[in-house]
Design an enzyme around this catalytic site. Structure first.
Site, PDB file in Angstrom:
ATOM      1  N   TYR A 149      -1.831  -0.311  10.407  1.00  0.00           N
ATOM      2  CA  TYR A 149      -1.864  -0.713   8.992  1.00  0.00           C
ATOM      3  C   TYR A 149      -0.629  -0.222   8.245  1.00  0.00           C
ATOM      4  O   TYR A 149       0.025  -0.984   7.520  1.00  0.00           O
ATOM      5  CB  TYR A 149      -3.137  -0.167   8.344  1.00  0.00           C
ATOM      6  CG  TYR A 149      -3.352  -0.605   6.913  1.00  0.00           C
ATOM      7  CD1 TYR A 149      -3.806  -1.881   6.625  1.00  0.00           C
ATOM      8  CD2 TYR A 149      -3.104   0.270   5.855  1.00  0.00           C
ATOM      9  CE1 TYR A 149      -4.020  -2.291   5.313  1.00  0.00           C
ATOM     10  CE2 TYR A 149      -3.311  -0.129   4.540  1.00  0.00           C
ATOM     11  CZ  TYR A 149      -3.764  -1.409   4.278  1.00  0.00           C
ATOM     12  OH  TYR A 149      -3.964  -1.808   2.972  1.00  0.00           O
ATOM     13  N   SER A 163       0.839  -1.196   0.000  1.00  0.00           N
ATOM     14  CA  SER A 163       0.000   0.000   0.000  1.00  0.00           C
ATOM     15  C   SER A 163       0.873   1.245   0.000  1.00  0.00           C
ATOM     16  O   SER A 163       2.011   1.217   0.467  1.00  0.00           O
ATOM     17  CB  SER A 163      -0.900  -0.001   1.237  1.00  0.00           C
ATOM     18  OG  SER A 163      -1.580   1.238   1.385  1.00  0.00           O
TER      19      SER A 163
END
Length: 305
Positions: free
Chosen positions: A220, A207
């Protein structure tokens, strides 16, 4: 006699000093030459790879060589999720042997039913990727029932989406277990066969938050940053040991509209699972090493330093 001895000793010391100086000069010269050669090689490699990257970036997709996925055994973790569903569909339409891994058996069955309606055969395994023994057990089943895995796509991921002090401890642990530790177990399960065959492909879905810390993503972002480090280090190891036949692709997309990031207020429109999965398939076919979505992010994000 004493004076003569002292004189000879003095001459010997001076000769030794002269030899030491000469030796030091030789060593220094050799070190300087070695460093100069290393720098020259490094600069040449930087120029070569930068030029190659620039050319490939500017070359339209249809003009680049693409490998076939026909008959390839592809293990896809998180296969029942938004991006996973789209990836499974595109892989199946490319005539790959799609092996879905997901902990959500009900959702996975729906994906299988939809693909079978199009006439595609799909293999489904209910796997908890955070359980090392469960991963190894199902990896052996895949090898026995489907065949040796050609492509591994580590797509499974979760996000909590709270500020640091509001994230429950168990969710921090679970996020690390799903988003990064599971990659170690899946790669360990399938990499040895790829090494024996001399070819294979490992895809890590990371990501942009792994490249740039993001609000409400302390867990995250950290895990996705870890996937980048893991992937790049493994890539370096494989190349260092001469395993050139094993390709590695890391994909770093912006927020994806799958429901995982509900409540987020991004500065740009979220990506769709369809466009992300399409880009991943293209990257696999072209053996791309490093992909960001949007593409311009990889040129802009280094400016944060």
């Amino acid at each position: 006699m004493v004076l003569l001895f002292i004189r000879h000793l003095d001459i010997a010391i001076k000769k030794h000093e002269i030899m030491s100086v000469i030796g030091w000069i030789k060593r220094t010269t050799l070190i300087a030459i070695a460093i100069s050669l290393e720098v020259a090689v490094m600069l040449w490699l930087m120029f070569y790879f930068f030029t190659e990257t620039l050319i490939l970036t500017l070359t339209p997709t249809f003009m680049r060589t693409q490998k076939s996925l026909r008959g390839k055994v592809v293990v896809l973790t998180g296969g029942a999720g938004g991006v996973g569903q789209e990836l499974a569909l595109r892989l199946a339409r490319a005539n790959a042997k799609v092996v879905l891994w997901d902990i959500n058996e009900e959702a996975m069955v729906k994906v299988k039913d939809n693909l079978e309606k199009e006439g595609h055969q799909v293999y489904c395994y209910t796997v908890d990727v955070t359980d090392r023994k469960n991963v190894y057990k199902n990896a052996d089943l895949v090898k026995q029932e489907v065949g040796v895995v050609d492509i591994l796509i580590n797509n499974a991921g979760i996000v909590c989406g709270n500020t640091f002090l509001d994230i429950p401890d168990y969710m921090i642990e679970k996020t690390f277990q799903v988003n990064i530790l599971s990659n170690y177990w899946t790669v360990k399960a399938f990499l040895p066969d790829m090494l024996r065959k001399g070819k294979g492909h490992i895809v890590t879905v990371s990501s942009l938050t792994g490249m740039l810390g993001t609000y409400k993503c302390t867990d995250y972002s950290a895990t996705k940053h870890a996937t980048i480090g893991f992937h790049e280090s493994l890539h370096t190891e494989l190349k260092t040991h001469g395993h050139r036949g094993i390709s590695m692709t890391i994909v770093c997309p912006y927020f994806i509209n799958t429901g995982m990031f509900a409540g987020c207020k991004p500065n740009m429109p979220m990506l769709t699972p369809r466009e992300v999965s399409k880009r991943i398939i293209t990257a696999i076919k072209q053996n791309e090493v490093y992909v960001t979505m949007p593409t311009w992010a990889r040129f802009v994000l280094p400016l944060k330093q």
